[in-house]
Write a protein that holds these residues in place. Sequence first.
Motif, PDB file in Angstrom:
ATOM      1  N   TYR A  86       0.903  -1.180   0.188  1.00  0.00           N
ATOM      2  CA  TYR A  86       0.074   0.047  -0.091  1.00  0.00           C
ATOM      3  C   TYR A  86       0.827   1.238   0.014  1.00  0.00           C
ATOM      4  CZ  TYR A  86       1.109  -0.117   4.779  1.00  0.00           C
ATOM      5  OH  TYR A  86       1.744  -0.151   6.083  1.00  0.00           O
ATOM      6  N   LYS A  87       0.301   2.269  -0.341  1.00  0.00           N
ATOM      7  CA  LYS A  87       0.935   3.783  -0.298  1.00  0.00           C
ATOM      8  C   LYS A  87      -0.045   4.324   0.958  1.00  0.00           C
ATOM      9  CE  LYS A  87       0.566   6.154  -3.927  1.00  0.00           C
ATOM     10  NZ  LYS A  87       0.715   6.960  -5.334  1.00  0.00           N
ATOM     11  N   SER A  88       0.747   5.456   1.386  1.00  0.00           N
ATOM     12  CA  SER A  88       0.089   6.169   2.411  1.00  0.00           C
ATOM     13  C   SER A  88       0.549   7.467   2.445  1.00  0.00           C
ATOM     14  CB  SER A  88      -0.134   5.417   3.889  1.00  0.00           C
ATOM     15  OG  SER A  88      -0.423   6.257   4.881  1.00  0.00           O
ATOM     16  N   ASN A  89      -0.243   8.636   2.610  1.00  0.00           N
ATOM     17  CA  ASN A  89       0.242   9.770   2.878  1.00  0.00           C
ATOM     18  C   ASN A  89       1.075   9.913   4.382  1.00  0.00           C
ATOM     19  OD1 ASN A  89      -0.121  10.978   0.342  1.00  0.00           O
ATOM     20  ND2 ASN A  89      -2.080  11.464   1.044  1.00  0.00           N
ATOM     21  N   ASP A  90       0.340   9.267   5.276  1.00  0.00           N
ATOM     22  CA  ASP A  90       0.803   9.545   6.549  1.00  0.00           C
ATOM     23  C   ASP A  90       2.343   9.085   6.461  1.00  0.00           C
ATOM     24  OD1 ASP A  90      -1.436   9.871   8.047  1.00  0.00           O
ATOM     25  OD2 ASP A  90      -2.135   7.766   7.579  1.00  0.00           O
ATOM     26  N   HIS A  91       2.917   7.997   5.645  1.00  0.00           N
ATOM     27  CA  HIS A  91       4.194   7.416   5.746  1.00  0.00           C
ATOM     28  C   HIS A  91       4.959   8.506   5.127  1.00  0.00           C
ATOM     29  CE1 HIS A  91       7.829   5.146   4.461  1.00  0.00           C
ATOM     30  NE2 HIS A  91       7.590   4.668   5.414  1.00  0.00           N
ATOM     31  N   ILE A  92       4.482   9.157   3.957  1.00  0.00           N
ATOM     32  CA  ILE A  92       5.150  10.026   3.117  1.00  0.00           C
ATOM     33  C   ILE A  92       5.816  11.202   3.828  1.00  0.00           C
ATOM     34  CG2 ILE A  92       5.164  11.546   1.225  1.00  0.00           C
ATOM     35  CD1 ILE A  92       3.238   9.171  -0.169  1.00  0.00           C
ATOM     36  N   MET A  93       4.328  11.984   4.625  1.00  0.00           N
ATOM     37  CA  MET A  93       4.637  13.170   5.401  1.00  0.00           C
ATOM     38  C   MET A  93       5.556  12.941   6.612  1.00  0.00           C
ATOM     39  SD  MET A  93       2.882  15.278   3.600  1.00  0.00           S
ATOM     40  CE  MET A  93       2.751  16.444   4.685  1.00  0.00           C
ATOM     41  N   VAL A  94       5.593  11.689   7.200  1.00  0.00           N
ATOM     42  CA  VAL A  94       6.468  11.775   8.277  1.00  0.00           C
ATOM     43  C   VAL A  94       7.718  11.459   7.811  1.00  0.00           C
ATOM     44  CG1 VAL A  94       7.047  10.083  10.308  1.00  0.00           C
ATOM     45  CG2 VAL A  94       4.644  10.785   9.869  1.00  0.00           C
TER      46      VAL A  94
END
Length: 124
Positions: A86-94
């Motif tokens: 999966y892809k997640s903006n949470d991971h990208i932003m952190v």
Amino acid sequence: MQHRMTPVVPDDPQQLRIVTAALCQDLNREIRRFETGAENFSDLNELYYSVYQPKALALIIALLKHVPSSDPRIAVLGQDAHGRLYKSNDHIMVNASLNEATTVMQLKDVIQRLEQLLAYLPQN
């Protein structure tokens, strides 16, 4: 900069909740220190890069395992032998580097994302 190690995070939801809450408290303390001038950007940036960001990323990954595939918080890309991809903006932003002009906003965003993900943990 120091070498970053990937921290081990607990699998148990209750322990995961405790470790996440402790990191959020630590980040809030760093925000206060930065806002009052007790800590400069260079030192905070190094501390975030070497200690807090690896912890936050490990927690994000552990917490995202509890997010249902149908939730808009993640985009499921497929499945492999280890589970869903999966892809997640949470991971990208952190994972983003701190910017001196937006440091407080970025750290508050990390805290908010972690706190929101806690809601997906089972209550047992």
